[in-house]
Design a protein around this motif. Structure first.
Motif, PDB file in Angstrom:
ATOM      1  N   LEU A  50       3.349   4.627  13.076  1.00 45.65           N
ATOM      2  CA  LEU A  50       3.261   6.087  13.021  1.00 45.65           C
ATOM      3  C   LEU A  50       2.503   6.532  11.765  1.00 45.65           C
ATOM      4  CD1 LEU A  50       6.821   7.289  14.110  1.00 45.65           C
ATOM      5  CD2 LEU A  50       4.666   7.758  15.268  1.00 45.65           C
ATOM      6  N   CYS A  51       2.825   5.916  10.640  1.00 44.13           N
ATOM      7  CA  CYS A  51       2.158   6.277   9.383  1.00 44.13           C
ATOM      8  C   CYS A  51       0.677   5.944   9.411  1.00 44.13           C
ATOM      9  CB  CYS A  51       2.825   5.561   8.209  1.00 44.13           C
ATOM     10  SG  CYS A  51       4.511   6.109   7.874  1.00 44.13           S
ATOM     11  N   ARG A  52       0.341   4.833  10.011  1.00 50.35           N
ATOM     12  CA  ARG A  52      -1.063   4.426  10.078  1.00 50.35           C
ATOM     13  C   ARG A  52      -1.865   5.221  11.103  1.00 50.35           C
ATOM     14  NH1 ARG A  52      -0.865  -2.164   9.809  1.00 50.35           N
ATOM     15  NH2 ARG A  52      -0.606  -2.331   7.558  1.00 50.35           N
ATOM     16  N   SER A  53      -1.187   5.810  12.087  1.00 50.02           N
ATOM     17  CA  SER A  53      -1.905   6.543  13.134  1.00 50.02           C
ATOM     18  C   SER A  53      -2.338   7.929  12.680  1.00 50.02           C
ATOM     19  CB  SER A  53      -1.033   6.659  14.390  1.00 50.02           C
ATOM     20  OG  SER A  53       0.079   7.501  14.138  1.00 50.02           O
ATOM     21  N   ASP A  54      -1.752   8.439  11.605  1.00 52.68           N
ATOM     22  CA  ASP A  54      -2.091   9.769  11.101  1.00 52.68           C
ATOM     23  C   ASP A  54      -2.896   9.620   9.815  1.00 52.68           C
ATOM     24  OD1 ASP A  54      -1.694  12.735  11.142  1.00 52.68           O
ATOM     25  OD2 ASP A  54      -0.698  12.296   9.235  1.00 52.68           O
ATOM     26  N   SER A  55      -4.051  10.269   9.751  1.00 58.75           N
ATOM     27  CA  SER A  55      -4.937  10.102   8.595  1.00 58.75           C
ATOM     28  C   SER A  55      -4.313  10.628   7.295  1.00 58.75           C
ATOM     29  CB  SER A  55      -6.280  10.786   8.844  1.00 58.75           C
ATOM     30  OG  SER A  55      -6.097  12.172   9.057  1.00 58.75           O
ATOM     31  N   VAL A  56      -3.545  11.706   7.370  1.00 60.87           N
ATOM     32  CA  VAL A  56      -2.905  12.263   6.169  1.00 60.87           C
ATOM     33  C   VAL A  56      -1.850  11.289   5.639  1.00 60.87           C
ATOM     34  CG1 VAL A  56      -1.452  14.147   5.294  1.00 60.87           C
ATOM     35  CG2 VAL A  56      -3.329  14.641   6.868  1.00 60.87           C
ATOM     36  N   LEU A  57      -0.996  10.787   6.525  1.00 59.62           N
ATOM     37  CA  LEU A  57       0.042   9.841   6.116  1.00 59.62           C
ATOM     38  C   LEU A  57      -0.572   8.548   5.606  1.00 59.62           C
ATOM     39  CD1 LEU A  57       2.669  10.301   8.978  1.00 59.62           C
ATOM     40  CD2 LEU A  57       2.762  11.192   6.648  1.00 59.62           C
ATOM     41  N   LYS A  58      -1.620   8.108   6.273  1.00 58.44           N
ATOM     42  CA  LYS A  58      -2.284   6.867   5.871  1.00 58.44           C
ATOM     43  C   LYS A  58      -2.861   6.983   4.458  1.00 58.44           C
ATOM     44  CE  LYS A  58      -5.627   3.564   7.703  1.00 58.44           C
ATOM     45  NZ  LYS A  58      -6.557   3.299   8.804  1.00 58.44           N
ATOM     46  N   ALA A  59      -3.479   8.120   4.157  1.00 61.61           N
ATOM     47  CA  ALA A  59      -4.050   8.335   2.822  1.00 61.61           C
ATOM     48  C   ALA A  59      -2.953   8.418   1.763  1.00 61.61           C
ATOM     49  CB  ALA A  59      -4.890   9.606   2.814  1.00 61.61           C
ATOM     50  N   ARG A  60      -1.849   9.097   2.080  1.00 64.97           N
ATOM     51  CA  ARG A  60      -0.738   9.196   1.129  1.00 64.97           C
ATOM     52  C   ARG A  60      -0.094   7.847   0.869  1.00 64.97           C
ATOM     53  NH1 ARG A  60       3.308  13.283   3.247  1.00 64.97           N
ATOM     54  NH2 ARG A  60       4.467  12.504   1.467  1.00 64.97           N
ATOM     55  N   LEU A  61       0.043   7.032   1.925  1.00 66.11           N
ATOM     56  CA  LEU A  61       0.594   5.685   1.763  1.00 66.11           C
ATOM     57  C   LEU A  61      -0.293   4.841   0.867  1.00 66.11           C
ATOM     58  CD1 LEU A  61       1.893   4.528   5.261  1.00 66.11           C
ATOM     59  CD2 LEU A  61       3.206   4.854   3.185  1.00 66.11           C
ATOM     60  N   LYS A  62      -1.580   4.912   1.109  1.00 65.18           N
ATOM     61  CA  LYS A  62      -2.533   4.117   0.325  1.00 65.18           C
ATOM     62  C   LYS A  62      -2.489   4.520  -1.148  1.00 65.18           C
ATOM     63  CE  LYS A  62      -7.327   2.629   0.508  1.00 65.18           C
ATOM     64  NZ  LYS A  62      -8.616   2.768   1.205  1.00 65.18           N
ATOM     65  N   ALA A  63      -2.450   5.819  -1.408  1.00 61.82           N
ATOM     66  CA  ALA A  63      -2.408   6.312  -2.783  1.00 61.82           C
ATOM     67  C   ALA A  63      -1.103   5.918  -3.476  1.00 61.82           C
ATOM     68  CB  ALA A  63      -2.582   7.827  -2.802  1.00 61.82           C
ATOM     69  N   GLU A  64       0.025   6.014  -2.785  1.00 63.55           N
ATOM     70  CA  GLU A  64       1.314   5.656  -3.377  1.00 63.55           C
ATOM     71  C   GLU A  64       1.404   4.156  -3.625  1.00 63.55           C
ATOM     72  OE1 GLU A  64       5.113   5.931  -4.990  1.00 63.55           O
ATOM     73  OE2 GLU A  64       3.554   7.422  -4.715  1.00 63.55           O
TER      74      GLU A  64
END
Length: 106
Positions: A50-64
């Motif tokens: 789910l996190c990887r399928s959404d670009s906003v969540l994916k970017a936040r995960l990568k940054a964190e």
């Protein structure tokens, strides 16, 4: 009375976010702060997907993830400054010990 096997544990759990429609699951995950989002992405493969399928969540995960990795590799810098207010004894305090000011730089 404890759980006797992993199969019983799986039978007694219910993945509420994983059972919701994808859009609603993403809306729920978007309300989490970045640190909690990273923890949530580690709960199950479904939550990670789910996190990887959404670009906003994916970017936040990568940054964190990057922020936490950098924090582990390089601890915060420390700057030590000596107290020079007393001209005659610039490096001593009232009790005779050296007076230092420690500042954390972020």
């Amino acid at each position: 009375m404890g759980v006797s096997s992993a199969d019983e544990l799986e039978e007694n759990t219910y993945d509420i976010v994983g059972k919701l429609p994808t859009e609603i699951g993403i809306m729920i995950l978007r309300n989490l702060d970045s640190r909690t989002l990273l923890s949530a992405s580690r709960v199950s493969r479904r939550w990670l997907a789910l996190c990887r399928s959404d670009s906003v969540l994916k970017a936040r995960l990568k940054a964190e993830f990057r922020r936490q990795r950098i924090q582990r590799i390089s601890p915060p810098r420390v700057e030590v400054r000596r107290d020079t207010q007393n001209v005659y004894q610039p490096f001593t305090s009232l009790n005779g010990l050296q007076q230092n000011h420690v500042t954390f730089i972020t």
